[in-house]
Design a protein around this motif. Structure first.
Motif, short mmCIF file in Angstrom:
data_model
loop_
_atom_site.label_atom_id
_atom_site.label_comp_id
_atom_site.label_asym_id
_atom_site.label_seq_id
_atom_site.Cartn_x
_atom_site.Cartn_y
_atom_site.Cartn_z
N ALA A 1 0.84 -1.21 0.00
CA ALA A 1 0.00 0.00 0.00
C ALA A 1 0.87 1.25 0.00
O ALA A 1 0.60 2.21 -0.74
N ALA A 2 1.94 1.26 0.79
CA ALA A 2 2.84 2.41 0.82
C ALA A 2 3.48 2.64 -0.54
O ALA A 2 3.60 3.79 -1.00
N LEU A 3 3.86 1.57 -1.20
CA LEU A 3 4.46 1.69 -2.53
C LEU A 3 3.47 2.26 -3.54
O LEU A 3 3.80 3.16 -4.31
N VAL A 4 2.24 1.75 -3.52
CA VAL A 4 1.21 2.25 -4.44
C VAL A 4 0.94 3.73 -4.18
O VAL A 4 0.89 4.54 -5.12
N PHE A 5 0.80 4.11 -2.92
CA PHE A 5 0.53 5.51 -2.61
C PHE A 5 1.72 6.40 -2.97
O PHE A 5 1.53 7.51 -3.45
N ALA A 6 2.94 5.92 -2.77
CA ALA A 6 4.12 6.70 -3.15
C ALA A 6 4.14 6.95 -4.66
O ALA A 6 4.42 8.07 -5.11
N VAL A 7 3.85 5.91 -5.43
CA VAL A 7 3.82 6.07 -6.89
C VAL A 7 2.73 7.06 -7.29
O VAL A 7 2.96 7.94 -8.14
N LEU A 8 1.56 6.94 -6.70
CA LEU A 8 0.47 7.88 -7.01
C LEU A 8 0.82 9.31 -6.65
O LEU A 8 0.48 10.24 -7.38
N ILE A 9 1.51 9.50 -5.54
CA ILE A 9 1.90 10.85 -5.12
C ILE A 9 2.93 11.41 -6.11
O ILE A 9 2.86 12.58 -6.51
N LEU A 10 3.86 10.58 -6.52
CA LEU A 10 4.88 11.04 -7.48
C LEU A 10 4.30 11.36 -8.84
O LEU A 10 4.80 12.25 -9.54
N LEU A 11 3.26 10.66 -9.25
CA LEU A 11 2.68 10.84 -10.58
C LEU A 11 1.60 11.92 -10.63
O LEU A 11 1.06 12.20 -11.70
N ARG A 12 1.28 12.50 -9.50
CA ARG A 12 0.25 13.55 -9.49
C ARG A 12 0.73 14.77 -10.24
O ARG A 12 1.89 15.15 -10.15
N PRO A 13 -0.17 15.40 -10.97
CA PRO A 13 0.22 16.61 -11.72
C PRO A 13 0.45 17.79 -10.81
O PRO A 13 0.04 17.91 -9.75
#
Length: 118
Positions: free
Chosen positions: A106-118
């Motif tokens: 879950a932490a990895l998924v959220f980290a990726v989503l945070i990094l990919l946010r515009p």
């Protein structure tokens, strides 16, 4: 709710061990509630965090894992109590490894989503 039949078998363990087992159960329940709260918070407070379908899937996954954890924690508490009542070795639990993997994923998924946010 009536008392389970296994509570009338074996000998009553030292109350300190039963209370320690209960505290562990309550800690797992708090973790399950935290996962559920995270799901609700993600859904209600961060609608722009991820695309709609992905956000819903993340919320459902967090809520589902919280529900499974609540059920498994009761089963674990029960198995530990039964083992103590019959002077058996405490059963092995996969919960520690399982929750470590789930939280890390879950932490990895959220980290990726945070990094990919515009």
């Amino acid at each position: 709710m009536r008392e389970p039949a296994w509570r009338r078998t074996g000998s009553t363990p030292d109350y300190r061990f039963s209370l320690a087992n209960e505290r562990t159960f309550l800690a797992w329940i708090r973790t399950a509630l935290a996962l559920l709260a995270g799901a609700v918070a993600l859904d209600q407070l961060a609608p722009e965090f991820a695309p709609g379908v992905l956000r819903v899937l993340l919320c459902m996954a967090l809520a589902g894992i919280g529900a499974v954890l609540a059920i498994v924690s009761y089963r674990r508490w029960s198995a530990q109590e039964q083992a103590m009542r019959h002077n058996r070795e405490l059963p092995h639990s996969w919960m520690m490894m399982g929750m470590s993997v789930v939280v890390s994923a879950a932490a990895l998924v959220f980290a990726v989503l945070i990094l990919l946010r515009p």
